[in-house]
Structure formats: structure tokens, C-alpha cells
Design a protein around this motif. Structure first.
Motif, mmCIF file in Angstrom:
data_model
loop_
_atom_site.group_PDB
_atom_site.id
_atom_site.type_symbol
_atom_site.label_atom_id
_atom_site.label_comp_id
_atom_site.label_asym_id
_atom_site.label_seq_id
_atom_site.Cartn_x
_atom_site.Cartn_y
_atom_site.Cartn_z
ATOM 1 N N ILE A 299 -3.341 1.720 -14.291
ATOM 2 C CA ILE A 299 -3.362 0.965 -13.031
ATOM 3 C C ILE A 299 -1.933 0.679 -12.557
ATOM 4 N N MET A 300 -1.084 0.255 -13.496
ATOM 5 C CA MET A 300 0.295 -0.086 -13.103
ATOM 6 C C MET A 300 1.046 1.162 -12.623
ATOM 7 N N ARG A 301 0.871 2.256 -13.353
ATOM 8 C CA ARG A 301 1.532 3.509 -12.989
ATOM 9 C C ARG A 301 1.115 3.942 -11.570
ATOM 10 N N ASP A 302 -0.199 3.927 -11.308
ATOM 11 C CA ASP A 302 -0.694 4.336 -9.985
ATOM 12 C C ASP A 302 -0.208 3.385 -8.894
ATOM 13 N N MET A 303 -0.199 2.103 -9.230
ATOM 14 C CA MET A 303 0.226 1.136 -8.196
ATOM 15 C C MET A 303 1.658 1.399 -7.773
ATOM 16 N N VAL A 304 2.515 1.652 -8.764
ATOM 17 C CA VAL A 304 3.925 1.888 -8.430
ATOM 18 C C VAL A 304 4.088 3.231 -7.730
ATOM 19 N N LEU A 305 3.520 4.281 -8.329
ATOM 20 C CA LEU A 305 3.757 5.623 -7.779
ATOM 21 C C LEU A 305 3.075 5.830 -6.430
ATOM 22 N N ASN A 306 2.115 4.970 -6.100
ATOM 23 C CA ASN A 306 1.389 5.118 -4.821
ATOM 24 C C ASN A 306 1.563 3.931 -3.875
ATOM 25 N N ASN A 307 2.533 3.086 -4.144
ATOM 26 C CA ASN A 307 2.794 1.944 -3.235
ATOM 27 C C ASN A 307 1.548 1.110 -2.955
ATOM 28 N N GLN A 308 0.725 0.891 -3.981
ATOM 29 C CA GLN A 308 -0.517 0.157 -3.713
ATOM 30 C C GLN A 308 -0.309 -1.353 -3.801
ATOM 31 N N ALA A 309 -1.156 -2.073 -3.091
ATOM 32 C CA ALA A 309 -1.055 -3.544 -3.104
ATOM 33 C C ALA A 309 -2.417 -4.138 -3.444
ATOM 34 N N ILE A 310 -2.392 -5.170 -4.279
ATOM 35 C CA ILE A 310 -3.625 -5.912 -4.581
ATOM 36 C C ILE A 310 -3.392 -7.331 -4.106
ATOM 37 N N VAL A 311 -4.316 -7.838 -3.319
ATOM 38 C CA VAL A 311 -4.114 -9.185 -2.780
ATOM 39 C C VAL A 311 -5.407 -9.993 -2.915
ATOM 40 N N GLY A 312 -5.256 -11.242 -3.303
ATOM 41 C CA GLY A 312 -6.406 -12.142 -3.339
ATOM 42 C C GLY A 312 -6.412 -12.963 -2.060
ATOM 43 N N SER A 313 -7.603 -13.328 -1.597
ATOM 44 C CA SER A 313 -7.669 -14.123 -0.365
ATOM 45 C C SER A 313 -8.773 -15.155 -0.512
ATOM 46 N N VAL A 314 -8.456 -16.398 -0.205
ATOM 47 C CA VAL A 314 -9.454 -17.475 -0.314
ATOM 48 C C VAL A 314 -9.412 -18.357 0.928
ATOM 49 N N ASN A 315 -10.593 -18.884 1.257
ATOM 50 C CA ASN A 315 -10.678 -19.871 2.326
ATOM 51 C C ASN A 315 -10.177 -19.272 3.647
ATOM 52 N N ALA A 316 -10.067 -20.090 4.696
ATOM 53 C CA ALA A 316 -9.673 -19.533 5.991
ATOM 54 C C ALA A 316 -9.149 -20.627 6.901
ATOM 55 N N PRO A 317 -8.139 -20.307 7.714
ATOM 56 C CA PRO A 317 -7.575 -21.284 8.651
ATOM 57 C C PRO A 317 -8.393 -21.337 9.948
ATOM 58 N N PRO A 318 -8.122 -22.309 10.814
ATOM 59 C CA PRO A 318 -8.904 -22.428 12.057
ATOM 60 C C PRO A 318 -8.903 -21.154 12.903
ATOM 61 N N HIS A 319 -7.763 -20.428 12.952
ATOM 62 C CA HIS A 319 -7.804 -19.241 13.832
ATOM 63 C C HIS A 319 -8.719 -18.152 13.284
ATOM 64 N N SER A 320 -9.000 -18.167 11.962
ATOM 65 C CA SER A 320 -9.981 -17.215 11.424
ATOM 66 C C SER A 320 -11.402 -17.632 11.832
ATOM 67 N N PHE A 321 -11.614 -18.948 12.002
ATOM 68 C CA PHE A 321 -12.926 -19.397 12.496
ATOM 69 C C PHE A 321 -13.117 -18.917 13.935
ATOM 70 N N GLU A 322 -12.038 -19.025 14.741
ATOM 71 C CA GLU A 322 -12.143 -18.529 16.132
ATOM 72 C C GLU A 322 -12.432 -17.035 16.145
ATOM 73 N N ALA A 323 -11.706 -16.295 15.285
ATOM 74 C CA ALA A 323 -11.908 -14.839 15.232
ATOM 75 C C ALA A 323 -13.345 -14.532 14.818
ATOM 76 N N ALA A 324 -13.869 -15.302 13.852
ATOM 77 C CA ALA A 324 -15.233 -15.053 13.369
ATOM 78 C C ALA A 324 -16.255 -15.326 14.476
ATOM 79 N N ILE A 325 -16.033 -16.393 15.243
ATOM 80 C CA ILE A 325 -16.979 -16.719 16.325
ATOM 81 C C ILE A 325 -16.971 -15.581 17.362
ATOM 82 N N ASN A 326 -15.761 -15.096 17.704
ATOM 83 C CA ASN A 326 -15.676 -13.988 18.666
ATOM 84 C C ASN A 326 -16.328 -12.726 18.120
ATOM 85 N N HIS A 327 -16.026 -12.421 16.864
ATOM 86 C CA HIS A 327 -16.591 -11.209 16.271
ATOM 87 C C HIS A 327 -18.111 -11.279 16.168
ATOM 88 N N LEU A 328 -18.637 -12.464 15.824
ATOM 89 C CA LEU A 328 -20.087 -12.595 15.706
ATOM 90 C C LEU A 328 -20.763 -12.250 17.042
#
Ligand code: BGC
Length: 371
Positions: A299-328
Motif C-alpha cells: 500500500i505504501m509503495r503504491d501510494m508513493v509511486l502513484n501519488n495517491q491520497a487517503i483522506v478521512g472526512s467527518v461531519n459537515a459545515p453549514p455550507h455542506s447542508f446548503e449544498a445537500a439541500i440544493n442537490h436533493l
């Protein structure tokens, strides 16, 4: 008033009589709760693995996915009025002056861990008849979304993730712009792991953002979810019949993974199949089990050699609520039946424990507190 509460010390969960909140500050509003969605986090709380009562209470009123109607507003409230439909955000800031994220209203990035969350951590939630909240935590939902507005909060998880993804992918200036109706170009092949509400709403958000989407899932609700996935122009790949290697062959080089299962071993297997410059987004919160062997060198070898990114994401700010309402609104005009099919059943509050049990089937179950 009635509320669904857990008593962690007594290991009990039941409908209780909870005191009705009143407006005490001029910037607060009072809401009648209409719908409260049930998710994996709620099931963990009812199973006493997660969740903390507020200080001074031996119980926590659960519920953080809600749709409510404003019934009363304080004299300084200007953005909402009685009769408006609103969805409340979940997380409230910590009180440390040094936490720049919380001080800037971005408690979704809190540094101290001392944030609170309604219905989850040290604050009562929304699975009750009336709720009082500060105006700044309310997001107005257009009336035509009354029947599906309870899906806004789970969609905010995808909205925040997609925003993070967009920021990371700015490193690829040649990636084709995301335009509705334009066929997906390079960098726009996404795999969603899991066909629960967070996965399916994420798949919808990725589709309207111009991604080619495959949903990979192991699920007893296979047929129902397959229909929803197909209706939104994505491909359902069943984990029962396709190994992760086969998924990788079918999906092609994967540019983006949106993980919505909380199954860590399975997720790390998929990481091995990421394409060059790919981004893997974790949103699931696994329960703590025993350690699982992972091929870290690969995993580490592939991540480096392929410029990969792993990101965790939790919860959401008010503008994500606005985006969700529009998208819905966009989802329901494009795929009205598929969006409505996300809500499996509504239960009255006296039967709220039913959808909270681990055997409750369906995609999204909702506790309908009032109509
Ligand atoms: C909620 C988030 C919350 C997270 C962690 C999720 O189920 O949707 O708002 O931050 O749980 O508690």
C-alpha cells in the motif's frame, strides 16, 4: 414530551417523558420535529458502544438526522419564520479559545475533540417532539422536499467529502471540469463502497458532479439497491458474486473511492486497486475489533509511486447542508422514484426501537414524530 433515550449505565433504551425545551435566548427558534432518520451511529448508541449523555443526565436523547418545522422564533431571529421547514446541523463547537477551527465555525475540523454533537455526544438529539436551537444551526428546506428532507444530513457527509476531493484534485490542473451533462473525462471514475443511505446518496452526488460511478456492496437488500443504482445511471457490482479483483477489472483504473461501509479490512483491500493519482475517502466509523493483517509495504509503495491520497472526512459545515439541500432538489427532479425509494419505512415514536435494532432491513428507516 416523548423522546427516545438511551441510559448507558443501565444499558437501557426506551421512550421516556422528557421536559419540553423553551426559547431562552433571542436568537433561538423552537421546532416541531417531523422526521428523524435512523443510521448506523444511532444503532451503535442504542447498543451502548458509542454516545455520551449531556452533563447532569443519566440518559441521552438520540437522533441527529432530522427534518422539523419552525413553530416559534425569538425576537432577534431573522433567517427563519414559523412554518419554515428546517434541518439542524449536528456538531457544536468546543469552548477552547485556542481551537481556531471551532472559533471559525468549522467544528467539523475541531482540534481538541471537545466538540459536542446533538443526539451523539454530550447534547440531547432530535428524536423527540420539540427542539430549541440557535438560528445559526438551522438550514431552511424548500417545502417540496418535505417527504425526503430527512435525507439532507446523511447527504452532507458526501457533500463535505466531495468538497475535500475537489480541493485535492486541484493538484491535477488538466482534469476535465465537472459539468452536468458532460461525459466523465479523465480522473472521473469513482467507486462507492456500500449501498446504504450514505453510499447511495454519495453515488447520486458523484453522478450529478459528472463522475462515472460503480457501487460495490454486500447486502441483503441487493435488488432494491440495485434498482436505485441503475436508475441513477451507475453500475451495481455485488460483492457476493464479484471479488475485489473482479471489481477492479470491471471498474477500470479507479480515480476516486467513496467509502461508506465502515468495514476496514475490506476498504484496505480496495486501496490496493487504486489508479494513479487516485483519492480514497473514508467516511465509515468502524467499531473496534481485533487487528487485521494489511499488506502495508504494497500500500505504501503504491501510494508513493502513484501519488495517491487517503483522506478521512467527518461531519459537515453549514455550507455542506446548503449544498445537500440544493442537490436533493436536483436528485428528485432527475430520479424522483429512486430518491423516494431510499426511504424504506416510517415508524411512530412508540415503535422507534424497531428500526434501531440491528436486524431492521431496508435502506433508510425514519421515525415520523409528527406530520
Ligand atoms: C454523523 C456526524 C457525526 C459522526 C460522528 C455521523 O453519524 O452524521 O454528524 O459527526 O457520526 O459522531
Amino acid at each position: 414530551m416523548k423522546a427516545l433515550a438511551v441510559f448507558p449505565a443501565k444499558r437501557e433504551a426506551r421512550v421516556i417523558d422528557h421536559p419540553e425545551s423553551r426559547i431562552v435566548s433571542p436568537t433561538e427558534a423552537k421546532m416541531r420535529v417531523l422526521d428523524v432518520g435512523v443510521c448506523g451511529t444511532d444503532r451503535e448508541i442504542v447498543d451502548f458502544q458509542y454516545g455520551t449523555p449531556p452533563e447532569g443526565f443519566d440518559y441521552l436523547v438520540i437522533g441527529h438526522e432530522s427534518l422539523s418545522e419552525v413553530v416559534e422564533v425569538g425576537p432577534q431571529v431573522s433567517r427563519v419564520k414559523a412554518g419554515d421547514l428546517v434541518v439542524m446541523t449536528v456538531r457544536r463547537p468546543c469552548s477552547h479559545p485556542s481551537c481556531i477551527a471551532c472559533r471559525e465555525g468549522r467544528q467539523d475540523f475541531c482540534y481538541t475533540g471537545d466538540y459536542t454533537e446533538r443526539g451523539i455526544k454530550s447534547r440531547h438529539g432530535y428524536m423527540t417532539e420539540f427542539v430549541v436551537e440557535e438560528e445559526r444551526y438551522l438550514n431552511v428546506v424548500p417545502r417540496p422536499l418535505r417527504d425526503i428532507g430527512v435525507l439532507v444530513e446523511p447527504l452532507t457527509i458526501a457533500e463535505k467529502s466531495l468538497e475535500q476531493l475537489g480541493r485535492i484534485q486541484q493538484r491535477l490542473p488538466w482534469a476535465s471540469p465537472v459539468e452536468p451533462g458532460v461525459p466523465p473525462g479523465p480522473g472521473r471514475r469513482a467507486v462507492v463502497l456500500g449501498a446504504g443511505p450514505v453510499g447511495l446518496l454519495g453515488a447520486m452526488a458523484l453522478r450529478v458532479s459528472g463522475y462515472d460511478v460503480a457501487v460495490y456492496s454486500r447486502s441483503p437488500q441487493h435488488d432494491e439497491q440495485n434498482d436505485i443504482v441503475t436508475a441513477i445511471g451507475a453500475r451495481y457490482i455485488a460483492a457476493e458474486t464479484h471479488s475485489i479483483d473482479q471489481l477492479a477489472q470491471l471498474a477500470g483504473p479507479i480515480d476516486v473511492v467513496y467509502e461508506a461501509t465502515g468495514a476496514s479490512g475490506f476498504a484496505f483491500e480496495v486501496i490496493k486497486h487504486l489508479g494513479p493519482n487516485a483519492v480514497f475517502i473514508f467516511t465509515g466509523v468502524p467499531g473496534r475489533k481485533g487487528p487485521i493483517p494489511v499488506d502495508t509495504d504494497r500500500i505504501m509503495r503504491d501510494m508513493v509511486l502513484n501519488n495517491q491520497a487517503i483522506v478521512g472526512s467527518v461531519n459537515a459545515p453549514p455550507h455542506s447542508f446548503e449544498a445537500a439541500i440544493n442537490h436533493l432538489g436536483v436528485f428528485v427532479s432527475r430520479w424522483p422514484d429512486a430518491v423516494r425509494a431510499l426511504i424504506t419505512r416510517r415508524f411512530p415514536i412508540d415503535q422507534a426501537l424497531e428500526p434501531l435494532s440491528s436486524g431492521a432491513g431496508g435502506v433508510k428507516n425514519v421515525v415520523a414524530i409528527s406530520s
